[in-house]
Design a protein around this motif. Structure first.
Motif, PDB file in Angstrom:
ATOM      1  N   UNK A 114      13.046  -7.689  -1.435  1.00  0.00           N
ATOM      2  CA  UNK A 114      13.180  -6.584  -0.453  1.00  0.00           C
ATOM      3  C   UNK A 114      14.387  -5.646  -0.711  1.00  0.00           C
TER       4      UNK A 114
ATOM      5  N   UNK B 102      10.911  -1.709  -0.849  1.00  0.00           N
ATOM      6  CA  UNK B 102      12.128  -2.209  -0.407  1.00  0.00           C
ATOM      7  C   UNK B 102      12.522  -1.999   0.983  1.00  0.00           C
ATOM      8  N   UNK B 103      13.609  -2.460   1.235  1.00  0.00           N
ATOM      9  CA  UNK B 103      13.886  -2.461   2.734  1.00  0.00           C
ATOM     10  C   UNK B 103      14.890  -1.084   2.889  1.00  0.00           C
ATOM     11  N   UNK B 104      14.359  -0.321   3.639  1.00  0.00           N
ATOM     12  CA  UNK B 104      15.324   0.940   4.061  1.00  0.00           C
ATOM     13  C   UNK B 104      15.431   0.906   5.360  1.00  0.00           C
TER      14      UNK B 104
ATOM     15  N   UNK C  71       6.982   2.672   8.318  1.00  0.00           N
ATOM     16  CA  UNK C  71       6.393   1.894   7.391  1.00  0.00           C
ATOM     17  C   UNK C  71       7.170   0.559   7.266  1.00  0.00           C
ATOM     18  N   UNK C  72       6.451  -0.877   7.057  1.00  0.00           N
ATOM     19  CA  UNK C  72       7.438  -1.889   6.938  1.00  0.00           C
ATOM     20  C   UNK C  72       8.457  -1.852   5.897  1.00  0.00           C
ATOM     21  N   UNK C  73       7.978  -1.356   4.692  1.00  0.00           N
ATOM     22  CA  UNK C  73       9.239  -1.234   3.707  1.00  0.00           C
ATOM     23  C   UNK C  73       8.615   0.085   2.941  1.00  0.00           C
ATOM     24  N   UNK C  74       9.744   0.465   2.140  1.00  0.00           N
ATOM     25  CA  UNK C  74       9.333   1.864   1.684  1.00  0.00           C
ATOM     26  C   UNK C  74       9.192   1.290   0.002  1.00  0.00           C
ATOM     27  N   UNK C  75       7.877   1.936  -0.342  1.00  0.00           N
ATOM     28  CA  UNK C  75       7.146   1.656  -1.693  1.00  0.00           C
ATOM     29  C   UNK C  75       7.797   2.405  -2.533  1.00  0.00           C
ATOM     30  N   UNK C  76       8.673   2.105  -3.700  1.00  0.00           N
ATOM     31  CA  UNK C  76       9.260   2.559  -4.448  1.00  0.00           C
ATOM     32  C   UNK C  76       8.513   3.017  -5.919  1.00  0.00           C
ATOM     33  N   UNK C  77       7.585   3.889  -5.883  1.00  0.00           N
ATOM     34  CA  UNK C  77       6.688   4.327  -6.858  1.00  0.00           C
ATOM     35  C   UNK C  77       7.621   4.707  -8.167  1.00  0.00           C
ATOM     36  N   UNK C  78       8.803   5.142  -7.792  1.00  0.00           N
ATOM     37  CA  UNK C  78       9.473   5.471  -9.351  1.00  0.00           C
ATOM     38  C   UNK C  78       9.693   4.140 -10.100  1.00  0.00           C
TER      39      UNK C  78
ATOM     40  N   UNK D 157      -1.553   5.169  -1.061  1.00  0.00           N
ATOM     41  CA  UNK D 157      -0.399   4.540  -2.261  1.00  0.00           C
ATOM     42  C   UNK D 157      -1.151   3.914  -3.347  1.00  0.00           C
TER      43      UNK D 157
ATOM     44  N   UNK E 215      -1.111   7.030  -5.628  1.00  0.00           N
ATOM     45  CA  UNK E 215       0.105   7.192  -6.334  1.00  0.00           C
ATOM     46  C   UNK E 215       0.347   6.322  -7.462  1.00  0.00           C
TER      47      UNK E 215
ATOM     48  N   UNK F  59      15.532   7.313  -3.648  1.00  0.00           N
ATOM     49  CA  UNK F  59      14.417   6.465  -3.733  1.00  0.00           C
ATOM     50  C   UNK F  59      13.274   7.621  -3.273  1.00  0.00           C
TER      51      UNK F  59
ATOM     52  N   UNK G 266       6.223  11.044 -11.070  1.00  0.00           N
ATOM     53  CA  UNK G 266       6.522  11.300  -9.665  1.00  0.00           C
ATOM     54  C   UNK G 266       5.462  12.379  -9.053  1.00  0.00           C
TER      55      UNK G 266
ATOM     56  N   UNK H 123       2.127  11.191  -8.845  1.00  0.00           N
ATOM     57  CA  UNK H 123       1.776  10.447  -7.725  1.00  0.00           C
ATOM     58  C   UNK H 123       1.897  11.157  -6.395  1.00  0.00           C
TER      59      UNK H 123
ATOM     60  N   UNK I 214      -1.453  12.813  -6.045  1.00  0.00           N
ATOM     61  CA  UNK I 214      -2.494  11.655  -5.653  1.00  0.00           C
ATOM     62  C   UNK I 214      -2.258  11.263  -4.181  1.00  0.00           C
ATOM     63  N   UNK I 215      -1.216  11.166  -3.632  1.00  0.00           N
ATOM     64  CA  UNK I 215      -0.830  10.690  -2.261  1.00  0.00           C
ATOM     65  C   UNK I 215      -1.418  11.768  -1.168  1.00  0.00           C
TER      66      UNK I 215
END
Lengths: 337, 337, 337, 337
Positions: free
Chosen positions: A210, A239-241, A246-253, A283, A286, C249, C283, C286, C289-290
Motif C-alpha cells: 500500500x 496505493x494509500x493516499x 476510494x479505498x486506495x488510489x490505483x496508480x495506473x501509471x 478502471x 483504463x 501519481x 495515460x 487510460x 478509457x475511464x
C-alpha cells in the motif's frame, strides 16, 4: 554511485574514504565543483549499501546511478518475460490474463458456480481467497486449508488454473497443486516468505504494498528471483493516499513505468484498489488501455452476502459485461500499435 | 454503527436489511432526514464487517461509532498497562524505558562494548538486530541465530534484558531467552506472525507500519491480545510521506493520541524515523516532552563501519549526552503535571 | 449530520446542545446505543461547520451525511453539464475535448507553429502558459501579458479557442479574450481568486491540487459557482505520493468518481501528472478509457529547448500519434455502452 | 548538478549537450562508469532548470548537488537570523516567541478579552484571523477589514504586536499597521502574493503547505527574499497524511532540519496541525524540546461557541497552563546545551 562530500571535509578524509571504497574492488573518480566535491564510484556498486554510505560523517548525499535490481531489470533482459501457468495459459505474452473469482471462498456451491460463470465469460484463471489477511482479528479469516480444497475441486471441474494467497511459508505444502501463489500487499516485504518462495518454481503473483514504491516492488521481486524462481507476475492494486472516496488510489501509471523498468508482466487489480464495484469497469478499461498484461477481478455470485470485501465484487453478469468491454479496448490498443 | 441509505431505496429494501441485521442479534433504529434515511445499529457491532455493509446496494456510507479494538481500548481498561520485563524492569510505569544498541549485531566484541556503554549511560534494555529486514536481497541480512547467541552473551554479562526482532514464526524457538520480541514495521500486518505471538506470553514490541494508521496499529495489537498475550508495547517510528530530507516523518502526536485511545505503553524510535543521526537528540527530547514511555535508540561503537543503518546511529558518547538531556526533559515534564 | 456524543455526557448537556441546534432551524433526533449516544441533525445542515461541532467538549465525532457541495452536486443536477466554449466547441457533451500546446509560450513562431500542428491533429483548443507558477524565483516566470498577446494571435490565425492560466485576480483584465481561464493546482484553494472568477461568466478549468481530495476540488468549484459562474471544467492532474519514478501519481479513478458525484465535465492532464513524455500516451489512453471528457496535453515544437517542463512535452508528431490512438479508444468505449 | 546519461547515447550527442551547457557559462566534467556515463555541471547551476534537463532525450536522471535556495541557505549565512518585530520583540533570538489568540476575530469584546488574557500568561504577540481561508464558501469567511480594525484596537490596548493572515495582495493596504503578515498553508505557493510581499519590509510568517516539502517551503521563502524582504519566520503546521485521528501530522523533525538548512527562525503551530485541543499541550512541549523558536497557539475565551476551528482552541486557563509547562521545557533544553 555518486557521493556528494560535505563542505569542510579534509583531503585526508576524502582519501581515506576512497581507499576504503577501492578496497572493495570499486573504482573512484573525484571532481571538484565550485561549491562542492563529488566522488563517482565506478563498478559493481550493487553491493554497496546506499544508506550506510549516506550515514558517513563526510557525506552530504548519495545518488545511486544504476538501479539496485538486476534480475528484474529490463536493461539486462530486454525481452518481455512470458510466465507459463502449468502449461495451460500464460501471463505476459499475447494472451490477456484475467484472474477472476470471489474474494473469499465460502462454499463448494459458491466457488463452483463462480468458476463456471467466469470461465464462460473468458477468464483465464480462477482466483479465490482461502487464507485472508484481515485488519481485525474478529473478522472472518478464510476457510484456510478447506478453502484450497474447494478451489482444487473447481479447478478439476472447469480446468481453470487457480490463484490463491499465501500468508505464511509454513502453509506452503498446502499450495502444491495451486498454479499461481499470490503474495498480498501486506506481505510484499515479508522477506522470509519471499525467500521461501524463491526456492519454489511456482509462478508468484506479487502485489505492490500500500505504501511501497515501484523500486521496492522490484526489489521484492528480486528477493524471489535471487532464490532462482524467475516466474514473477507484478500486480498494481492501489496505493494509500489522503483521498477517502476510494479505498486506495490505483496508480495506473505504474503499468507503463514497470514495463519500462522491468521485463516482468504487470497486471492490475481494480477491485481492491477502489473498493467500489461501480469503479471496477472504468478502471479495468483504463488498465487495459495503459498496456496491462491482465486483470484480477473479484466476482461473487451473491455479493450482498459475501463474507468479505463484498462492496467491490461484481456479479457474474457485470463481469461478463466488463470482459466484453475490455476486449474492445484491447483490440483498440492493438490497432494503435 | 450508522448506515446511511441511498436515495431511491424502497421501504421494502430497508425492511429486509433491518431484518437481516436483527437476525444477528443487533438492534436497528431508523430515522429520516430531509434528504437521507439513516439506520442506527445498536449492540455488539464489533462482529459486523464495515466494508461488507458498505458494499450493499442500498448503502451510501457507513460509520462505525465504537472503536473496533476492544482489548487494547482504554475505554474498557482505564488504567495504564505496565509491562513487566522478566522481573528486571518495566515499560509503561514510572521507569522511562530506553532500549539502546546497534541496528545489526556484528561481532561479540561489538555487542559487548556497546552493551557496557549503554548500560553505563542508563539504558534499561539492550537492543540489537539478529534478523534484519532489508529492502534488497543483496544487503547484509543479519547474523540470524548467531546474532541471538551474541545478544544472550551480552545479556549475561551486563544483566540488561534484550530486545530483538522476529521475522518469521518459525524462528520462535530461538527467542526463548529473549526478553522482548520486536515486530518490525514491515511485519505489523503479518497476521499469521501476530497470531503465533499471541500464543506466547513474551512482551511484544509492536512497531507501527510505514503507512499504517493508529487504528490499524491497535488492531494489530488486538490480534496478539486476542490470543491471550496482553504484554504489548507500541512503538511509533515514523510514517511515509512525500518529504525527502528525512527518511520518514516521525509522528510525535501519535504518542498522546495512542495514550488517549489505549492503555498500552508507547515508545518512540527516533533513529529509524529520521535516518539522520543528528536529528536523534532533538527528536528524543520531543518524544519525552510529548509523554512517551520510552525510547529505542541505535548506538554503535563505530557507526562509520556499521554493516547497516549507520547514518542514524549514535556513538556511545553521543548517546550518553542524549540520555542526560532526556533526563532533564523528563524531570521538566514531571514538574508540569 | 450525525453527532456521536462522548461517554459521560449528562442529559442536561445533550439537551443544551439540541436546543442550540434547533435554534438554527435544524431538527434533532436522539438515539441511544449500548455504548454510545448519537444525535441526528435533520435539515439544511450545509450551514453547520463540521469542525466546529467536532470541537465541542461533548462531541466524540461527527459525520456529515449530505455532501457539503450543492451547485456541483449531481444529486441536484442529474444531467451532465455541457460547457460552451465561445460558441465554437464544448466540453462535457459529445465532443472529446483536447487542449494542446506548449507549457510556456516562448515566441510568436513557436506558438503559431504548435497551434497549426495541434489543430491539424484534431485538438479542439490551444493551451499555452503566459503566467507560470514556478517553485523557484530563479526559474523562467513566463512572458506574462506578452504571452497572452501571442496566444491571441494564434487564436486569430487558427480559430482555436485558447486556454491559459491565471495567477492573480489583478490580471483578470488581460484575460478578456481568453476563452477558458485555467486555475492551476497550486491555486485550487486560493479562495480570493476563486471568488473573483465566480463574478465572471468565463469557462474555468479548475485543476485539482497536489494534495487535495475530490471533495475539496468540488468545494473549490462550489466557490466559483456560488458567485454565479457555473461554467466549470474539472481537471485531474495527479496527486502527491511517496512514489518517485513519476512526478505525481495520476488518479484516473477520479474520473468515474467525479462523474458520480458531480455533473461537471472532467478532463485529465497526463503531461503534468507523470512529468515523463513517454508515459503521456498510455495515460491519455487510460483516461479516455475511464470516461474522461477530454485531455490537456503539452506539445512543443522543440521540447529539448523548451524553457520549462520540457520532459513531459510531446513533439507534434508524437501528439498526432496520441490523437489517432485516443480516437480508437473513444470509439471502443462508445461501442461498449 | 550531476546528469546521468542514458545508455545508447552517442558521443556526438553528449558533445552537443556539453557545448550547450558551456555556452551558459557552466563547466562540464565527464566520467564513464561501467554501466553509465555521468556529466558533472560545475558553476552557478542555480539558473539551470532541473526538470528541463531531466526532460532531454539523452538524460536518464539529474541530481542537484547544491541546494536551489540561496538567500535562505545557512551555508551562505551561518548565523541565526533574528527577526525584529516593530522594535518590541523578536523571533529567532533569545526570546521564545508565542503568538496566541483566536482563530477568527469575532467581536471587540472577544479579541480584547483574549488579548489581555494571553498577555498576562506571557504571549509575546497577539494573533487573530480577519481573512479566513475556508474550504467551503458557505462557512464564515472572517470579519475581513473590520477584523483588522478590532485587532488594532487590541494592539493599542495591550501593546502586543499583532499577526494576521493575508489572502490577496490587493488587501495589502489594510495591513499597514499589522506587525507580522501571515501567509497561510494554502497560499504557500501563491507566487504572485509572495512577490508582492517581497516588496514590503514587514516580517512575514510563512506557513508550510499541507503537502509541501521543506525544500519547497524554503523556495517560497526565497521568493520573498529575492524581492529584498529578508524578514521571514518559517512555520511548521502539519502535513497531510493518511492518518485520520489527527487533522494533519505535525512534522516536528522539520524544526531541527530547517535549522540545519536555513538561518531563518522556525515556529510551530500545534493547534492547526492536530485539530484537537487536548493534543496542543503535548505537542507544544515537543516543539519546544526539539528547539523551535516559538509557537502559534489558538486561544478563545469561549471555544465552544467559536465561529471557526473551535475544536483546537484552548481556553485562557488552558493556555496559561501550557505557557508554564513550555517554560519548564525551555529551561530544561537550555540546561542540556
Amino acid at each position: 554511485m555518486i557521493v556528494v562530500v560535505k563542505n569542510g571535509t579534509t583531503e585526508r578524509q576524502i582519501e581515506n574514504f576512497c581507499d576504503w571504497i577501492r578496497s572493495q574492488g570499486i573504482g573512484t573518480h573525484l571532481f571538484h565543483g565550485d561549491f562542492q566535491t563529488v566522488i563517482g564510484l565506478i563498478g559493481d556498486t550493487m553491493k554497496l549499501d546506499e544508506e550506510m554510505i549516506h550515514g558517513l560523517d563526510i557525506v552530504e548525499s548519495v545518488k545511486r546511478i544504476s538501479d539496485p535490481f538486476k534480475s528484474a531489470n529490463r536493461k539486462f533482459h530486454p525481452d518481455d518475460s512470458v510466465i507459463d501457468i502449468s502449461g495451460k495459459t500464460t501471463v505476459g505474452g499475447d494472451i490477456f490474463a484475467v484472474m477472476a473469482g470471489p474474494c473469499s471462498i465460502e462454499s463448494e456451491e459458491q466457488i463452483l458456480e463462480v468458476a463456471r460463470a467466469v470461465k464462460a465469460s473468458g477468464a483465464t484463471m480462477l482466483r479465490g481467497g482461502a487464507f485472508k489477511p484481515r485488519t481485525s482479528p474478529y473478522d472472518f479469516q478464510g476457510l484456510r486449508a478447506d478453502g484450497i480444497e474447494l478451489l482444487l475441486e473447481a479447478k478439476k471441474e472447469t480446468g481453470l488454473p487457480i490463484v490463491t494467497e499465501i500468508m505464511s511459508a509454513t502453509h506452503l505444502p498446502l499450495f502444491e497443486d495451486v498454479d499461481v501463489i499470490q503474495v498480498g500487499a501486506r506481505n510484499m516485504q515479508n522477506f522470509e516468505l519471499l525467500k521461501e518462495l524463491g526456492k519454489t518454481r511456482k509462478p508468484i503473483l506479487l502485489k505492490r504494498g500500500l505504501a511501497n514504491t515501484l523500486k521496492e516492488l522490484l526489489m521484492s521481486a528480486e528477493y524471489i528471483m535471487a532464490g532462482g524462481n524467475e516466474n514473477i507476475i507484478l500486480c498494481e492494486r492501489g496505493v494509500r493516499t489522503f483521498e477517502t472516496y476510494t479505498r486506495n488510489t490505483l496508480d495506473i501509471s505504474a503499468v507503463p513505468m514497470l514495463h519500462e523498468l522491468s521485463h516482468l508482466p504487470v497486471i492490475v487489480d481494480p477491485s481492491h484498489a477502489t473498493g467500489v464495484s461501480r469503479l471496477v469497469k472504468p478502471m479495468a478499461l483504463a488498465a487495459a488501455a495503459a498496456g496491462a498484461n491482465g486483470l484480477m477481478i473479484e466476482v461473487h455470485n451473491n455479493p450482498k452476502a459475501a463474507l468479505c470485501d463484498g462492496p467491490q465484487s461484481l456479479t457474474p453478469e457485470q463481469f461478463d459485461d466488463v470482459m466484453k468491454s475490455v476486449s474492445c479496448i484491447i483490440d483498440a490498443v492493438k490497432a494503435t500499435k
